[in-house]
Design an enzyme around this catalytic site. Sequence first.
Site, mmCIF file in Angstrom:
data_model
loop_
_atom_site.group_PDB
_atom_site.id
_atom_site.type_symbol
_atom_site.label_atom_id
_atom_site.label_comp_id
_atom_site.label_asym_id
_atom_site.label_seq_id
_atom_site.Cartn_x
_atom_site.Cartn_y
_atom_site.Cartn_z
ATOM 1 N N SER A 68 0.863 -1.181 0.000
ATOM 2 C CA SER A 68 0.000 0.000 0.000
ATOM 3 C C SER A 68 0.895 1.224 0.000
ATOM 4 O O SER A 68 2.010 1.179 0.510
ATOM 5 C CB SER A 68 -0.894 0.028 1.242
ATOM 6 O OG SER A 68 -1.590 1.250 1.325
ATOM 7 N N ASN A 69 0.403 2.302 -0.564
ATOM 8 C CA ASN A 69 1.121 3.572 -0.490
ATOM 9 C C ASN A 69 0.381 4.563 0.398
ATOM 10 O O ASN A 69 0.726 5.732 0.446
ATOM 11 C CB ASN A 69 1.324 4.144 -1.898
ATOM 12 C CG ASN A 69 2.261 3.276 -2.712
ATOM 13 O OD1 ASN A 69 3.220 2.723 -2.182
ATOM 14 N ND2 ASN A 69 1.979 3.131 -3.995
ATOM 15 N N GLY A 89 -1.583 6.627 5.996
ATOM 16 C CA GLY A 89 -2.387 6.352 7.185
ATOM 17 C C GLY A 89 -2.348 4.877 7.554
ATOM 18 O O GLY A 89 -2.188 4.514 8.722
ATOM 19 N N ASP A 123 -6.855 -4.657 2.334
ATOM 20 C CA ASP A 123 -7.922 -4.119 1.507
ATOM 21 C C ASP A 123 -9.068 -3.851 2.465
ATOM 22 O O ASP A 123 -9.482 -4.738 3.213
ATOM 23 C CB ASP A 123 -8.337 -5.073 0.387
ATOM 24 C CG ASP A 123 -9.058 -4.329 -0.730
ATOM 25 O OD1 ASP A 123 -8.566 -3.253 -1.140
ATOM 26 O OD2 ASP A 123 -10.108 -4.790 -1.188
ATOM 27 N N PHE A 163 -8.278 9.078 9.270
ATOM 28 C CA PHE A 163 -8.387 9.307 7.833
ATOM 29 C C PHE A 163 -9.584 8.526 7.301
ATOM 30 O O PHE A 163 -10.278 7.847 8.052
ATOM 31 C CB PHE A 163 -7.085 8.905 7.111
ATOM 32 C CG PHE A 163 -6.727 7.449 7.243
ATOM 33 C CD1 PHE A 163 -7.019 6.553 6.229
ATOM 34 C CD2 PHE A 163 -6.088 6.970 8.381
ATOM 35 C CE1 PHE A 163 -6.693 5.211 6.343
ATOM 36 C CE2 PHE A 163 -5.747 5.632 8.505
ATOM 37 C CZ PHE A 163 -6.048 4.752 7.480
#
Length: 199
Positions: A7-8, A11, A68, A154
């Site tokens: 993931s980029n 948060g 995910d 977030f």
Amino acid sequence: MKIVLASNNPGKLAELQTMLAPLGVELQRQADLGVGQAAEPFRTFVENALAKARFAAAHTGLPALADDAGLCVDAFGGLPGVDTADYATRFGHARGEANNVRALLEQMQGIDERRAALVSTLVAVRSPDDPEPLIAVGRVVGQITRAPRGSNGFGFDPVLLLPGLGKTFAELPAEVKNAHSHRGRAAQQMLALLRERWL
């Protein structure tokens, strides 16, 4: 042990680093290793997380962890689900967390049934061909507020009210949020799986 985070999202990285700290693993973002985003063509969280983990492992040669996650709103038949990140674009807004919240609140105007769940599915693989991926799922049910509340966190944190706490995730300090969140619940399961099977 070094594990690449598929993931980029900064948060997610911050939350997962804190949650996995007891293992002493070093979590590194795939972008920092020159790896782009994997395709997410599937309609379930677990399939997309597995695809992302395998992609990151294949491109780095490291074990990989993917998350995910999404919001599942009862009044919308479980949507936006796996399309959570792009939710706002369905309604003419630019892609982004603030616009996702805005679009959700717009679409829920006049709807009294506000029950929703945040779901996080974590998948870890030792290699791209790992036949035994580790899978952990965390789920938290709450109510969608009529306006954002709080400034922490977030995503949909400002609009998911936790009935037991009387606050949204965005109104909670990080350590309290992490103890009660969908990702926190999945991370606790993943900690146990990693200890049992990998360490």
